[in-house]
Design an enzyme around this catalytic site. Structure first.
Site, PDB file in Angstrom:
ATOM      1  N   ASN A  42      -3.958  13.592  -0.671  1.00  0.00           N
ATOM      2  CA  ASN A  42      -5.283  13.107  -0.260  1.00  0.00           C
ATOM      3  C   ASN A  42      -6.194  14.283   0.079  1.00  0.00           C
ATOM      4  O   ASN A  42      -5.752  15.330   0.564  1.00  0.00           O
ATOM      5  CB  ASN A  42      -5.195  12.103   0.886  1.00  0.00           C
ATOM      6  CG  ASN A  42      -4.443  12.577   2.106  1.00  0.00           C
ATOM      7  OD1 ASN A  42      -3.500  13.350   2.008  1.00  0.00           O
ATOM      8  ND2 ASN A  42      -4.851  12.113   3.271  1.00  0.00           N
ATOM      9  N   CYS A  53      -7.790   9.377  -2.116  1.00  0.00           N
ATOM     10  CA  CYS A  53      -6.372   9.120  -1.827  1.00  0.00           C
ATOM     11  C   CYS A  53      -5.465   9.935  -2.755  1.00  0.00           C
ATOM     12  O   CYS A  53      -5.859  10.303  -3.876  1.00  0.00           O
ATOM     13  CB  CYS A  53      -6.046   7.646  -2.030  1.00  0.00           C
ATOM     14  SG  CYS A  53      -6.719   6.558  -0.789  1.00  0.00           S
ATOM     15  N   GLU A  55      -2.854   8.990  -4.450  1.00  0.00           N
ATOM     16  CA  GLU A  55      -2.488   8.317  -5.705  1.00  0.00           C
ATOM     17  C   GLU A  55      -3.553   8.517  -6.768  1.00  0.00           C
ATOM     18  O   GLU A  55      -3.266   8.794  -7.930  1.00  0.00           O
ATOM     19  CB  GLU A  55      -2.310   6.810  -5.473  1.00  0.00           C
ATOM     20  CG  GLU A  55      -1.254   6.432  -4.457  1.00  0.00           C
ATOM     21  CD  GLU A  55      -1.777   6.356  -3.029  1.00  0.00           C
ATOM     22  OE1 GLU A  55      -2.604   7.194  -2.629  1.00  0.00           O
ATOM     23  OE2 GLU A  55      -1.333   5.445  -2.312  1.00  0.00           O
TER      24      GLU A  55
HETATM   25  N1  THU Z   1      -4.537   7.518   1.992  1.00  0.00           N
HETATM   26  C1  THU Z   1      -3.972   7.852   0.808  1.00  0.00           C
HETATM   27  O1  THU Z   1      -3.982   9.011   0.398  1.00  0.00           O
HETATM   28  N2  THU Z   1      -3.388   6.862   0.082  1.00  0.00           N
HETATM   29  C2  THU Z   1      -3.350   5.545   0.442  1.00  0.00           C
HETATM   30  O2  THU Z   1      -2.971   4.704  -0.353  1.00  0.00           O
HETATM   31  C3  THU Z   1      -3.748   5.163   1.803  1.00  0.00           C
HETATM   32  C4  THU Z   1      -4.578   6.163   2.529  1.00  0.00           C
HETATM   33  C5  THU Z   1      -5.204   8.556   2.765  1.00  0.00           C
HETATM   34  C6  THU Z   1      -6.714   8.423   2.787  1.00  0.00           C
HETATM   35  C7  THU Z   1      -7.081   9.161   4.038  1.00  0.00           C
HETATM   36  O3  THU Z   1      -7.244  10.532   3.704  1.00  0.00           O
HETATM   37  C8  THU Z   1      -5.854   9.023   4.925  1.00  0.00           C
HETATM   38  O4  THU Z   1      -4.811   8.544   4.106  1.00  0.00           O
HETATM   39  C9  THU Z   1      -6.046   8.074   6.097  1.00  0.00           C
HETATM   40  O5  THU Z   1      -6.535   6.841   5.661  1.00  0.00           O
END
Ligand code: THU
Length: 130
Positions: A42, A53, A55
């Site tokens: 992320n 995110c 993914e």
């Molecule tokens: N986050 C992800 O990278 N993937 C997800 O599917 C859920 C949330 C990250 C986004 C943000 O940088 C942190 O987690 C907190 O929400």
């Protein structure tokens, strides 16, 4: 590739997360049907809503590398949480690159698998448009 190895790659990617705001470090490792693996983490922004995110970072990196294969599995893990499930937007992104994708989550010391159709039932996809 075994789920355990894929989760290990996701955790390694999570070490590179840029998450100064949430301090929640997420990594994803995508295994494609042709055997290639691409990882992402992320990447947050001072304008919080622009944060990316793990993914979607991994999937877009793979697209930029020219990988045209379908997503077979995607492993997701956080340094802070025992279990980190993909957000709704990422579920939709995963579905775009395979309606048969398997999501692998670390759950404590175990690995759990879900199909994308379990996590995103009655989904909207390109099959509606073709
Ligand atoms: N986050 C992800 O990278 N993937 C997800 O599917 C859920 C949330 C990250 C986004 C943000 O940088 C942190 O987690 C907190 O929400």
């Amino acid at each position: 590739m075994q789920n355990k190895e894929l989760i290990k790659l996701a955790l390694e990617a999570a070490q590179n997360a840029y998450a100064p705001y949430s301090k929640f470090h997420v990594g994803a490792a995508v295994l494609f049907d042709d055997g290639q693996v691409v990882t992402g983490c992320n990447v947050e922004n001072a304008s919080y809503g622009l944060s990316l995110c793990a993914e979607r970072n991994a999937i877009s990196t793979a697209v930029a590398q020219g990988i045209a294969s379908q997503v077979k599995k995607i492993a997701i893990a956080s340094l802070e949480a025992d279990k980190c499930a993909p957000c709704g937007a990422c579920r939709q992104w995963i579905y775009e690159f395979s309606k048969d994708a398997i999501i692998v989550l670390k759950d404590g010391d175990e690995m759990v698998e879900y199909t994308i159709s379990e996590l995103l039932p009655c989904s909207f996809g390109k099959e509606f448009l073709l």
